[in-house]
Design a protein around this motif. Sequence first.
Motif, PDB file in Angstrom:
ATOM      1  N   SER A  39     -30.758   7.582  25.708  1.00 47.95           N
ATOM      2  CA  SER A  39     -29.293   7.637  25.742  1.00 47.95           C
ATOM      3  C   SER A  39     -28.678   6.274  26.046  1.00 47.95           C
ATOM      4  O   SER A  39     -27.643   5.916  25.487  1.00 47.95           O
ATOM      5  N   VAL A  40     -29.311   5.516  26.931  1.00 48.44           N
ATOM      6  CA  VAL A  40     -28.808   4.180  27.259  1.00 48.44           C
ATOM      7  C   VAL A  40     -28.794   3.309  26.003  1.00 48.44           C
ATOM      8  O   VAL A  40     -27.807   2.628  25.713  1.00 48.44           O
ATOM      9  N   GLN A  41     -29.874   3.351  25.248  1.00 51.73           N
ATOM     10  CA  GLN A  41     -29.943   2.539  24.028  1.00 51.73           C
ATOM     11  C   GLN A  41     -29.008   3.073  22.951  1.00 51.73           C
ATOM     12  O   GLN A  41     -28.418   2.301  22.186  1.00 51.73           O
ATOM     13  N   HIS A  46     -23.949   2.887  19.834  1.00 48.12           N
ATOM     14  CA  HIS A  46     -22.612   3.452  19.613  1.00 48.12           C
ATOM     15  C   HIS A  46     -21.536   2.383  19.812  1.00 48.12           C
ATOM     16  O   HIS A  46     -20.535   2.374  19.102  1.00 48.12           O
ATOM     17  N   ASP A  47     -21.749   1.493  20.782  1.00 46.12           N
ATOM     18  CA  ASP A  47     -20.777   0.437  21.045  1.00 46.12           C
ATOM     19  C   ASP A  47     -20.773  -0.626  19.955  1.00 46.12           C
ATOM     20  O   ASP A  47     -19.745  -1.248  19.692  1.00 46.12           O
ATOM     21  N   GLU A 132     -27.986  -7.810  16.574  1.00 50.94           N
ATOM     22  CA  GLU A 132     -27.899  -6.972  17.771  1.00 50.94           C
ATOM     23  C   GLU A 132     -28.292  -5.536  17.449  1.00 50.94           C
ATOM     24  O   GLU A 132     -28.993  -4.883  18.223  1.00 50.94           O
ATOM     25  N   LEU A 133     -27.814  -5.045  16.323  1.00 53.87           N
ATOM     26  CA  LEU A 133     -28.135  -3.682  15.908  1.00 53.87           C
ATOM     27  C   LEU A 133     -29.629  -3.535  15.659  1.00 53.87           C
ATOM     28  O   LEU A 133     -30.248  -2.557  16.077  1.00 53.87           O
ATOM     29  N   ILE A 140     -34.529   1.456  20.802  1.00 55.73           N
ATOM     30  CA  ILE A 140     -34.482   2.910  20.635  1.00 55.73           C
ATOM     31  C   ILE A 140     -35.858   3.429  20.239  1.00 55.73           C
ATOM     32  O   ILE A 140     -36.312   4.458  20.745  1.00 55.73           O
ATOM     33  N   ALA A 141     -36.531   2.706  19.356  1.00 55.90           N
ATOM     34  CA  ALA A 141     -37.875   3.128  18.931  1.00 55.90           C
ATOM     35  C   ALA A 141     -38.840   3.167  20.120  1.00 55.90           C
ATOM     36  O   ALA A 141     -39.626   4.110  20.263  1.00 55.90           O
TER      37      ALA A 141
END
Length: 193
Positions: A39-41, A46-47, A132-133, A140-141
């Motif tokens: 969720s943090v990642q 999302h940002d 960044e993405l 996330i991975a």
Amino acid sequence: MEIWIILGIVVLVALYAIATYNGLVGRRNGVRNAFAQISVQLKRRHDLVPNLVAAVRDAMAFERETLEAVVAARGKAVAATQRAEQGGSAADRAQALAAERELGAGLGRLLAVVEAYPEIRSGTHVSELTEELRSTENRIAFARQHYNDSIQSYNDRVQMFPSNLIAGMFGFRTEEFFQVDAAETVVPTVSLR
């Protein structure tokens, strides 16, 4: 003498049951913590999405459908992730991960469209945002891998004898692994040079 042996066996069984129950609770909390790390990642991703969409919006006015799909997928993913964080159930987490897969697919399409337009690719801001993405997707991975490792450890305890007896008595259920959809296995090639 026999009463002491019976009492000793009862005490050992009770200690085993307590230790097993506490171990199951600890592993279940580990699964929840691993999802929280995802969720943090995801929050980071999302940002980044609105910034990327804003950076390419003017140059991609005729690709409006792609941009709208990404924005809609982001909204759905944010809502699903918030529900999963608040509810914490396995079903909530599964819905959040499904919404994130949809967002990931939309971002892949957006990056493929960006790749097709050199004037967009050459923009420093777009380049920085896509980097960044990309970095966030790697994080996330790793978080997903940790999540699956936590689930395996928990599921092993829930399913293996004799801890499965305690798990069954107290309502511990196996968790679902995070699985990648076939669409996610196709990684878009993005070159900003």
